[in-house]
Design an enzyme around this catalytic site. Structure first.
Site, PDB file in Angstrom:
ATOM      1  CD  GLU A 109      -2.993  -1.480  -8.072  1.00 54.37           C
ATOM      2  OE1 GLU A 109      -4.130  -1.198  -8.431  1.00 54.37           O
ATOM      3  OE2 GLU A 109      -2.885  -1.885  -7.267  1.00 54.37           O
ATOM      4  CE1 TYR A 121       6.460   3.342 -13.440  1.00 53.66           C
ATOM      5  CE2 TYR A 121       4.513   1.252 -13.638  1.00 53.66           C
ATOM      6  CZ  TYR A 121       4.942   2.073 -13.552  1.00 53.66           C
ATOM      7  OH  TYR A 121       4.089   3.244 -13.945  1.00 53.66           O
TER       8      TYR A 121
END
Length: 158
Positions: A109, A121
């Site tokens: 997260e 990411y």
């Protein structure tokens, strides 16, 4: 980045890990005992790696195992070593080790507004699979949930 060497972390790395973490406001901030669990608890389900760049620890990553899933809990690079591919190399090492261990996916997260982390990411094969409204405080912000699935393609959610 040719002088980057990635290895499993050891207790001797703790001062450098804490220094790197504290120099990165967007990193998860843990106390020494939480990091020490990597090495002091024989039943730990966490792994950690450090990246040495020119002989100095420049970055670290910590992941936690939950059944066949892993959660990337923390990753940070020294400010003077950022934008050199070190975080990408750490994620690559984590992928390699977890695939060999039979992991199905990696979850994480991140603050919605952390565009540098999101770009990192996404460029490493993670996709957004969910959102937690108002998850972060000071300032209040949503968390975006990312996944990298080794066994099945992920569905993007925006």
């Amino acid at each position: 980045m040719s002088d980057c060497f990635i290895r499993e972390s050891t207790p001797l790395d703790l001062p450098a890990i804490l220094e790197i973490e504290r120099a990165n406001p967007s990193a998860a901030h843990w106390n020494e005992a939480a990091y020490a669990e990597l090495w002091n608890n024989p039943e730990t389900t966490r792994i950690g790696f450090v990246a040495e760049f020119d002989g100095v620890i420049a970055a670290f990553v910590v992941a936690h195992n939950v059944t066949d899933d892993w959660e990337l809990e923390n990753i940070a690079v020294r400010p003077d070593a950022q934008r050199q591919g070190i975080a990408r190399a750490l994620i690559g090492k984590l992928d390699e080790v977890l695939k060999k261990a039979g992991a199905e996916r990696i979850l994480l997260e991140v603050r919605e507004g952390n565009s540098a982390a999101r770009q990192l990411y996404e460029s490493n094969g993670f996709v957004i699979v969910g959102r937690r409204k108002s998850y972060y405080q000071s300032p209040q912000e949503d968390a975006l949930l990312f996944e990298k699935n080794f066994t099945h393609p992920s569905m993007k959610i925006r």
